[in-house]
Scaffold this motif. Structure first.
Motif: not given
Length: 228
Positions: A75, A137-138, A141-142, A145
């Motif tokens: 990412e 956003s990537w 999200h990582t 998570r």
């Protein structure tokens, strides 16, 4: 009013350019989470696209560039490329949009080229907004998570940094700029079509000065039939 909207779009685009440069340079994409054992150690870690910064209690912040690009997670590698693409798109968008504004001296006699430049600038702003939104956003999200993943130890968990929030705001500004420019383009084209239609109708109604109009006369054969 239309000229003011175009100036507003250029101002928002300039702010968007500063935002994209800021998120590319800031090392606060991912910051250390003060949970578990990290609350006792009291150390702070920042991770950016190009470097990491580390600080302990009563120690100044020390930053170090990444040793290898291949050692980065996917990412962050994608974010490097997309943020650079976003910066280039914003720069090109500002130049093209500047040529398409009504007050610009570029293509002053060609209204159609100005309209095309305005539409192209708006489309490039939308692409730059997407190129900014995807990496931000990537990475977010990582981070989320991994934060809620029980298999990840507390020392490796991170939180959302300030650069991510700046990136979301920058993406929104670029999106608004592109929408304003495309709206201006639609208004221009509709006005141009109405003007062209009225101009053609006027030309049909007005007789040309150089033309010769002859009245219709009866044929000689018709006169002979009347005589007979």
């Amino acid at each position: 009013m239309r000229a003011k909207l175009e100036v507003l779009a250029l101002v928002l685009g300039s702010v968007g350019l500063m935002g994209t440069v800021a998120i590319a340079a800031l090392p606060t994409w991912r910051v250390s989470a003060f949970i578990g054992a990290n609350l006792i150690v009291m150390e702070e870690l920042w991770e950016g696209l190009w470097m990491t910064c580390y600080r302990q209690i009563d120690v100044n912040m020390q930053c170090k560039a990444y040793d290898s690009l291949l050692a980065l997670p996917p990412e962050l590698r994608a974010a490097r490329a997309l943020t650079c693409v976003s910066i280039a798109l914003v720069v090109v968008s500002l130049l093209v949009t500047g040529c398409g504004t009504q007050k610009s001296i570029c293509c002053s006699d060609d209204v159609r080229m100005k309209n095309v430049a305005l539409a192209l600038g708006g489309s490039l702003f939308l692409l730059s907004s997407l190129a900014t939104l995807i990496p931000v956003s990537w990475v977010a999200h990582t981070v989320v998570r991994n934060f809620y993943n029980p298999a990840v130890v507390d020392a490796q968990k991170r939180e959302l940094g300030d650069a991510l929030f700046i990136g979301w705001a920058t993406s929104a500004l670029l999106l608004i700029t592109g929408v304003i420019l495309l709206f201006q383009y639609s208004k221009r084209t509709s006005k141009e079509q109405v003007f062209t239609g009225e101009h053609l109708m006027t030309e049909k109604d007005v007789k040309k000065e150089d033309s010769i109009y002859l009245p219709r006369t009866a044929s000689s054969f018709h006169k002979i039939q009347e005589y007979v």
